[in-house]
Design a protein around this motif. Sequence first.
Motif, mmCIF file in Angstrom:
data_model
loop_
_atom_site.group_PDB
_atom_site.id
_atom_site.type_symbol
_atom_site.label_atom_id
_atom_site.label_comp_id
_atom_site.label_asym_id
_atom_site.label_seq_id
_atom_site.Cartn_x
_atom_site.Cartn_y
_atom_site.Cartn_z
ATOM 1 N N ILE A 111 35.509 68.878 28.533
ATOM 2 C CA ILE A 111 35.197 69.432 27.220
ATOM 3 C C ILE A 111 36.478 69.907 26.535
ATOM 4 O O ILE A 111 36.689 69.656 25.341
ATOM 5 N N ALA A 112 37.337 70.591 27.277
ATOM 6 C CA ALA A 112 38.593 71.080 26.709
ATOM 7 C C ALA A 112 39.482 69.917 26.265
ATOM 8 O O ALA A 112 40.075 69.949 25.182
ATOM 9 N N PHE A 159 32.184 64.176 21.464
ATOM 10 C CA PHE A 159 31.025 63.966 22.332
ATOM 11 C C PHE A 159 31.193 62.749 23.238
ATOM 12 O O PHE A 159 30.739 62.764 24.390
ATOM 13 N N SER A 160 31.834 61.691 22.747
ATOM 14 C CA SER A 160 32.017 60.510 23.595
ATOM 15 C C SER A 160 32.982 60.795 24.739
ATOM 16 O O SER A 160 32.756 60.371 25.877
ATOM 17 N N ALA A 162 33.762 63.882 25.959
ATOM 18 C CA ALA A 162 33.289 64.987 26.796
ATOM 19 C C ALA A 162 32.085 64.633 27.648
ATOM 20 O O ALA A 162 31.979 65.079 28.804
ATOM 21 N N PHE A 163 31.165 63.810 27.134
ATOM 22 C CA PHE A 163 29.868 63.708 27.801
ATOM 23 C C PHE A 163 29.434 62.296 28.193
ATOM 24 O O PHE A 163 28.369 62.136 28.795
ATOM 25 N N HIS A 164 30.231 61.273 27.870
ATOM 26 C CA HIS A 164 29.891 59.930 28.342
ATOM 27 C C HIS A 164 30.062 59.884 29.864
ATOM 28 O O HIS A 164 31.129 60.166 30.383
ATOM 29 N N HIS A 165 28.985 59.562 30.593
ATOM 30 C CA HIS A 165 28.993 59.604 32.066
ATOM 31 C C HIS A 165 29.387 60.985 32.580
ATOM 32 O O HIS A 165 30.113 61.104 33.574
ATOM 33 N N ALA A 179 25.176 64.331 19.174
ATOM 34 C CA ALA A 179 26.310 64.145 18.265
ATOM 35 C C ALA A 179 25.822 63.926 16.830
ATOM 36 O O ALA A 179 26.364 64.531 15.889
ATOM 37 N N TRP A 180 24.803 63.079 16.650
ATOM 38 C CA TRP A 180 24.286 62.829 15.307
ATOM 39 C C TRP A 180 23.666 64.080 14.704
ATOM 40 O O TRP A 180 23.893 64.402 13.527
#
Length: 227
Positions: A111-112, A159-160, A162-165, A179-180
């Motif tokens: 995230i950072a 978001f891609s 930080a949080f993809h997989h 994200a949207w």
Amino acid sequence: MFILSSTQARRCLLLLVSLHILVIAASNYLVQLPFSLFGWHTTWGAFSFPFIFLTTDLTVRLFGKEQARAIVLRVMFPALVISYVVSVMFPKGGFAGLGALSEWNLFVGRIALASFMAYVVGQLLDITVFDRLRRLRAWWVAPAMSTLLGNFADTFAFFSIAFHHSPDPFMAANWPEIAWVDYVIKLGISLVFFLPLYGVLLSGLSRWLVGVTGRDDKLPEQAGVRP
């Protein structure tokens, strides 16, 4: 046109850098707290991050494009460190203690890092667009377009990365929707609440910064500030 002494300019820079770091750190923490809004998944960070674009536009207005870019680069490392420390010590609203810092937290680390990349991309785009359009007769075009494009780039880059997989199953499965929804909320806050009062708000903040930093007439005037 305001004229700042060198002392005022330094104090304004300190306040703006601090505000950037505060909003970034708060948003990086709040983005880890998802909730449902009218059946859609989103996070509390969607409500805090629009303030960073207001802060960026204020920085461009006060110091110009080049100085604003320098500030963006200057705040990223301390914001990255503060975001990581706060998020590790206070996971999901609880307090884990200083001992939590002894082990690397991959989830928070991503995230950072995502925040670092997204903030740089989004804010540099925002600065470029705002600086090019702010001289138009239609005053609202610059803040509207910089907010529209800057928020889009920042939101989906963040978001891609930080949080993809992601190791968090919920965020890994729902990050495109989140994200949207976050993007729509950010635009709503920025365009519905900020934009109608944009000129008054920025002018008021500019005057407040000039007043709160104090005037040192013994020093040469160095920075012009457009109200």
